[in-house]
Design an enzyme around this catalytic site. Structure first.
Site, PDB file in Angstrom:
ATOM      1  N   CYS A 201       0.937  -1.150   0.115  1.00 36.79           N
ATOM      2  CA  CYS A 201      -0.132   0.061   0.160  1.00 36.79           C
ATOM      3  C   CYS A 201       0.691   0.763  -0.185  1.00 36.79           C
ATOM      4  O   CYS A 201       1.769   1.618   0.307  1.00 36.79           O
ATOM      5  CB  CYS A 201      -0.813   0.247   1.605  1.00 36.79           C
ATOM      6  SG  CYS A 201      -2.202   1.319   0.815  1.00 36.79           S
ATOM      7  N   CYS A 207      -1.477   5.510   7.182  1.00 32.83           N
ATOM      8  CA  CYS A 207      -2.699   5.430   7.379  1.00 32.83           C
ATOM      9  C   CYS A 207      -2.889   4.272   8.127  1.00 32.83           C
ATOM     10  O   CYS A 207      -2.098   3.163   8.877  1.00 32.83           O
ATOM     11  CB  CYS A 207      -3.516   4.957   6.584  1.00 32.83           C
ATOM     12  SG  CYS A 207      -5.368   3.849   6.707  1.00 32.83           S
ATOM     13  N   CYS A 210      -4.256  -0.356   8.559  1.00 31.99           N
ATOM     14  CA  CYS A 210      -3.666  -1.893   8.947  1.00 31.99           C
ATOM     15  C   CYS A 210      -2.508  -0.928   9.712  1.00 31.99           C
ATOM     16  O   CYS A 210      -1.671  -0.525   9.497  1.00 31.99           O
ATOM     17  CB  CYS A 210      -3.286  -2.149   7.369  1.00 31.99           C
ATOM     18  SG  CYS A 210      -4.857  -2.418   5.817  1.00 31.99           S
ATOM     19  N   CYS A 345      -8.374   1.522  -1.201  1.00 33.40           N
ATOM     20  CA  CYS A 345      -7.897   0.654  -0.093  1.00 33.40           C
ATOM     21  C   CYS A 345      -7.755  -0.532  -0.888  1.00 33.40           C
ATOM     22  O   CYS A 345      -8.546  -1.405  -1.178  1.00 33.40           O
ATOM     23  CB  CYS A 345      -8.636   0.890   1.009  1.00 33.40           C
ATOM     24  SG  CYS A 345      -8.362   0.230   2.155  1.00 33.40           S
ATOM     25  N   GLN A 469     -20.808  -9.721   8.290  1.00 33.34           N
ATOM     26  CA  GLN A 469     -19.797  -9.842   8.339  1.00 33.34           C
ATOM     27  C   GLN A 469     -18.745  -8.976   7.177  1.00 33.34           C
ATOM     28  O   GLN A 469     -19.252  -9.364   5.980  1.00 33.34           O
ATOM     29  CB  GLN A 469     -19.247 -10.814   8.297  1.00 33.34           C
ATOM     30  CG  GLN A 469     -19.847 -11.666   9.875  1.00 33.34           C
ATOM     31  CD  GLN A 469     -18.593 -11.613  11.028  1.00 33.34           C
ATOM     32  OE1 GLN A 469     -18.188 -10.410  10.506  1.00 33.34           O
ATOM     33  NE2 GLN A 469     -18.890 -11.569  12.605  1.00 33.34           N
ATOM     34  N   TYR A 498     -26.519 -12.990  21.387  1.00 33.93           N
ATOM     35  CA  TYR A 498     -26.341 -12.162  20.561  1.00 33.93           C
ATOM     36  C   TYR A 498     -26.263 -12.353  18.815  1.00 33.93           C
ATOM     37  O   TYR A 498     -25.399 -12.620  17.648  1.00 33.93           O
ATOM     38  CB  TYR A 498     -24.376 -12.267  20.345  1.00 33.93           C
ATOM     39  CG  TYR A 498     -23.357 -11.699  22.258  1.00 33.93           C
ATOM     40  CD1 TYR A 498     -24.547 -10.354  22.612  1.00 33.93           C
ATOM     41  CD2 TYR A 498     -23.315 -12.877  22.937  1.00 33.93           C
ATOM     42  CE1 TYR A 498     -23.954 -10.249  24.076  1.00 33.93           C
ATOM     43  CE2 TYR A 498     -23.218 -12.695  24.128  1.00 33.93           C
ATOM     44  CZ  TYR A 498     -23.569 -11.457  24.673  1.00 33.93           C
ATOM     45  OH  TYR A 498     -23.604 -11.579  26.781  1.00 33.93           O
ATOM     46  N   GLU A 519     -31.323 -10.853  20.313  1.00 32.85           N
ATOM     47  CA  GLU A 519     -30.293  -9.642  20.187  1.00 32.85           C
ATOM     48  C   GLU A 519     -30.661  -8.815  21.157  1.00 32.85           C
ATOM     49  O   GLU A 519     -32.000  -8.522  20.537  1.00 32.85           O
ATOM     50  CB  GLU A 519     -30.300  -9.645  18.742  1.00 32.85           C
ATOM     51  CG  GLU A 519     -29.930  -8.415  18.585  1.00 32.85           C
ATOM     52  CD  GLU A 519     -28.236  -8.000  18.503  1.00 32.85           C
ATOM     53  OE1 GLU A 519     -27.990  -7.057  19.467  1.00 32.85           O
ATOM     54  OE2 GLU A 519     -27.343  -9.221  18.906  1.00 32.85           O
ATOM     55  N   ASP A 567     -21.881 -15.407  20.848  1.00 29.68           N
ATOM     56  CA  ASP A 567     -20.625 -14.399  19.739  1.00 29.68           C
ATOM     57  C   ASP A 567     -20.576 -12.850  20.022  1.00 29.68           C
ATOM     58  O   ASP A 567     -21.775 -12.288  19.450  1.00 29.68           O
ATOM     59  CB  ASP A 567     -21.920 -14.872  18.189  1.00 29.68           C
ATOM     60  CG  ASP A 567     -20.403 -14.415  17.324  1.00 29.68           C
ATOM     61  OD1 ASP A 567     -19.676 -13.233  17.233  1.00 29.68           O
ATOM     62  OD2 ASP A 567     -21.448 -14.014  15.553  1.00 29.68           O
ATOM     63  N   CYS A 594     -13.698 -11.989  18.867  1.00 25.55           N
ATOM     64  CA  CYS A 594     -12.685 -11.258  18.231  1.00 25.55           C
ATOM     65  C   CYS A 594     -12.135 -10.307  19.081  1.00 25.55           C
ATOM     66  O   CYS A 594     -11.310  -9.907  18.892  1.00 25.55           O
ATOM     67  CB  CYS A 594     -13.674  -9.879  17.654  1.00 25.55           C
ATOM     68  SG  CYS A 594     -15.207  -8.524  18.414  1.00 25.55           S
TER      69      CYS A 594
END
Length: 639
Positions: A201, A207, A210, A345, A469, A498, A519, A567, A594
């Protein structure tokens, strides 16, 4: 897996100057509906820890030590893994600061007295440190920090160095010091890591989207697995099987990814099984104390152009004498609110790049004024582009600081004319002074209110603010693992806590007798019910509310789950939900995470409540960032 971040924005849309909730990884938690639930306050870190403390995410471990964090160690009389007998486990939070925790609940924080008066923070005694501010020193890099920075050692003292990689020796200039750690600027690489590559990149160094493009992809996958292992051992006090045992029989890329994807359609029914007899061996090993199997990270065969959604902040270019320059749109420079104008990007799907570039150009031509966050003036705040990987559908969402768009019909006409595949043009109105991207009101300017995409055999309707996602290729891999860990035969009752818009629930419903999803965001439940109807799936029921409230109500109604799937957002499961799981005692628990640190904390609680962690499968949902997803299979010990 509460994730999905736009490069340069926080998971909840917070700008990186606040370091809020980590980039919707991509970097990217769950944006859209998830933002309503998980938004971190500006100025907080990825798990709500203030960025100055650099808590939550300081992952330590062999070969990738970021920093040794304060952990609550077991004293005499404690049980296995440091938990006291009969206790629910060590609820160690991931927000331990690098300098250690300050006081207990009754202590008074620096800067404020008990009466609310301002106090003067005493200056830290920095005498005796092996380095001094502005000094140039050589450092050995021993790991990667939670924001992708290299973790260096100088005579035992820790320096965080952006751009450095493990195994390197570097010359740095010390910029800032605290008592136990400091920050330094990379001046020169004396000895380079064999894993160092040239970031493709052109604005990577500017930036903040990442963090790991300068690290080979194979090394990224190893790092992410080690990140998970470190947290399980350090925070969860869990024993992980040895490296040789964990790596054998599993493939990180290519075949491993294909096998996981095929698992979505393959027959289940072997308990917590992904690979038959091998998995049964993992179960025996976990129960006998041989350790948890943490498999190599499942990566992508092509880890570029994977994101199906772009959320691009709009602002002004810098100009002389404090005047506003022209309209720009891109991502925030690391650690700032300064927008780097960009039209491409490398982790965004190409259509999203084209959409954003076209809308920016049209706005300039039509005189639509960019939003100024300092004055709260101007109109266009963000351009959001969504793309259906498997359908080609495109949605454009204009996030505005007010309801009226000058020359709106001309703008809509230009978008329809210049963007092939456009199915929906929406406007979201957000007039708040906030870092959160979306406001509460969304209206359709042209076309449908949703676009469609598919994951496996399931078709999803995606509205402007729906959580969906952002990496559909790896989502199928992730859900394939979750489905296999659930071990469904067609006779089970499953609860999906969730549940969002029903993505995992609908996969589970294909193999279960009945699925219940809960949820807290009502808009997401509306989407979930619509998606169930869209796919003709009738053995699923969705309810709006907090999982820790709704699930006990289901229990009182006589619903007894065989499997519970969780989740959660980055903050992990609510303590009351973990208590409910232990009270309901399902045979299996599938945890999709996550955030490795809160995952480890929650697994400790479930282990102390009678479950064993059988297998952990990291999945690289966000290549070239520090984020990693995991699917975890747990079994009740007495089953």
């Amino acid at each position: 897996m509460r994730t999905a971040a736009e490069p340069g924005t926080g998971r909840n849309g917070a700008k990186p100057g606040s370091r809020g909730a980590g980039t919707e990884s991509g970097t990217g938690a769950k944006a859209g509906t998830r933002a309503m639930r998980t938004a971190a306050e500006p100025g907080t870190g990825r798990s709500g820890a203030k960025s100055g403390s650099r808590g939550a995410g300081m992952e330590s471990g062999a070969g990738w030590k970021a920093e040794a964090q304060t952990a609550r160690t077991a004293g005499p009389g404690t049980g296995r893994n440091g938990a006291k007998p009969g206790s629910r486990g060590v609820r160690t939070e991931s927000g331990d600061t690098r300098a250690g925790q300050a006081g207990g609940a009754g202590s008074v924080a620096f800067g404020q007295s008990a009466a609310g008066r301002k106090l003067v923070r005493p200056a830290a005694d920095l005498s005796g440190l092996p380095v001094a501010k502005n000094e140039e020193v050589e450092a050995d890099i021993v790991g990667i920090g939670h924001e992708g920075e290299g973790v260096g050692r100088v005579n035992g003292f820790t320096l965080f160095i952006q751009g450095a990689l493990p195994g390197e020796r570097v010359l740095v200039k010390v910029l800032k010091l605290k008592k136990q750690y400091g920050y330094a600027k990379l001046l020169r690489i004396i000895k380079a890591s064999p894993d160092r590559i040239k970031a493709p990149c052109p604005i990577y160094s500017q930036c903040g989207g990442c963090q790991l493009q300068h690290l080979s992809y194979e090394a990224q996958l190893r790092f992410k697995r080690q990140l998970v292992v470190d947290n399980l051992e350090r925070i969860g006090k869990l024993r992980v099987a040895g490296a040789a045992e964990a790596v054998s029989g599993s493939v990180a890329r290519g075949q491993g990814q294909a096998g996981a994807a095929e698992g979505v359609q393959s027959d289940a029914g072997s308990g917590i099984a992904v690979e038959g007899q091998e998995q049964a061996g993992a179960m025996d090993s976990a129960i006998s104390g041989g350790g948890i199997l943490v498999r190599p990270t499942l990566g992508m065969s092509d880890p570029w152009r994977y994101r199906n959604k772009a959320q691009v902040p709009i602002g002004f270019a810098a100009a002389a004498d404090g005047e506003e320059g022209g309209l720009v749109g891109g991502f925030y420079a690391q650690g700032s609110h300064r927008i780097i104008d960009m039209d491409e990007c490398l982790i965004q799907q190409e259509n999203n790049d084209r959409v954003v570039a076209a809308v920016k150009r049209m706005a300039r031509e039509l005189g639509i004024r960019a939003y100024n966050e300092e004055t709260h003036k101007g109109l266009l705040r963000h351009v959001v582009a969504r793309y259906g990987f498997n359908t080609g559908d495109i949605m454009v969402v204009l996030v505005t600081n007010g309801g009226d768009i000058p020359r709106r019909d001309e703008l809509v006409g230009l978008i329809r004319e210049e963007i092939p595949g456009i199915k929906s043009i929406c406007q979201n109105i957000n007039t708040d002074r906030t870092n959160v991207i979306f406001g509460d009101r969304t209206r359709v300017l042209w076309g449908d209110d949703v676009i469609y995409d598919t994951i496996g055999d399931i078709r999803f309707a995606i509205s402007a603010r729906s959580f969906y996602q952002v990496n559909p290729v790896q989502t199928e891999v992730l859900y394939g693992q979750a489905l296999n860990f659930a071990g469904l035969t067609g006779e089970e009752t499953v609860i999906d806590a969730y549940c969002g818009i029903g993505t995992i629930s609908l996969f589970l419903a294909q193999r279960a007798r009945q699925v219940y999803g809960v949820e807290i965001v009502g808009e997401a439940i509306d989407d979930a019910r619509r998606n169930a109807r869209l796919n003709g799936i009738r053995n699923v029921q969705f309810e709006t509310g907090a999982a820790e409230v709704v699930i006990p109500e289901w229990r009182r109604e006589g619903i007894a789950p065989d499997v519970i799937v969780v989740d959660p957002p980055r903050k992990g499961c609510d303590g009351a939900l973990l208590d409910t799981i232990l009270e309901m005692r399902p045979s299996r628990v599938v945890y999709v995470s996550c955030n490795p640190s809160t995952l480890a904390r929650d697994l400790r609680v479930l282990e102390d409540g009678g479950y064993t962690t059988v297998e952990v499968q990291p999945v690289d949902m966000f290549p070239h960032t520090v984020h990693v997803e995991c699917v975890i299979g747990m079994q009740r010990i007495d089953t």
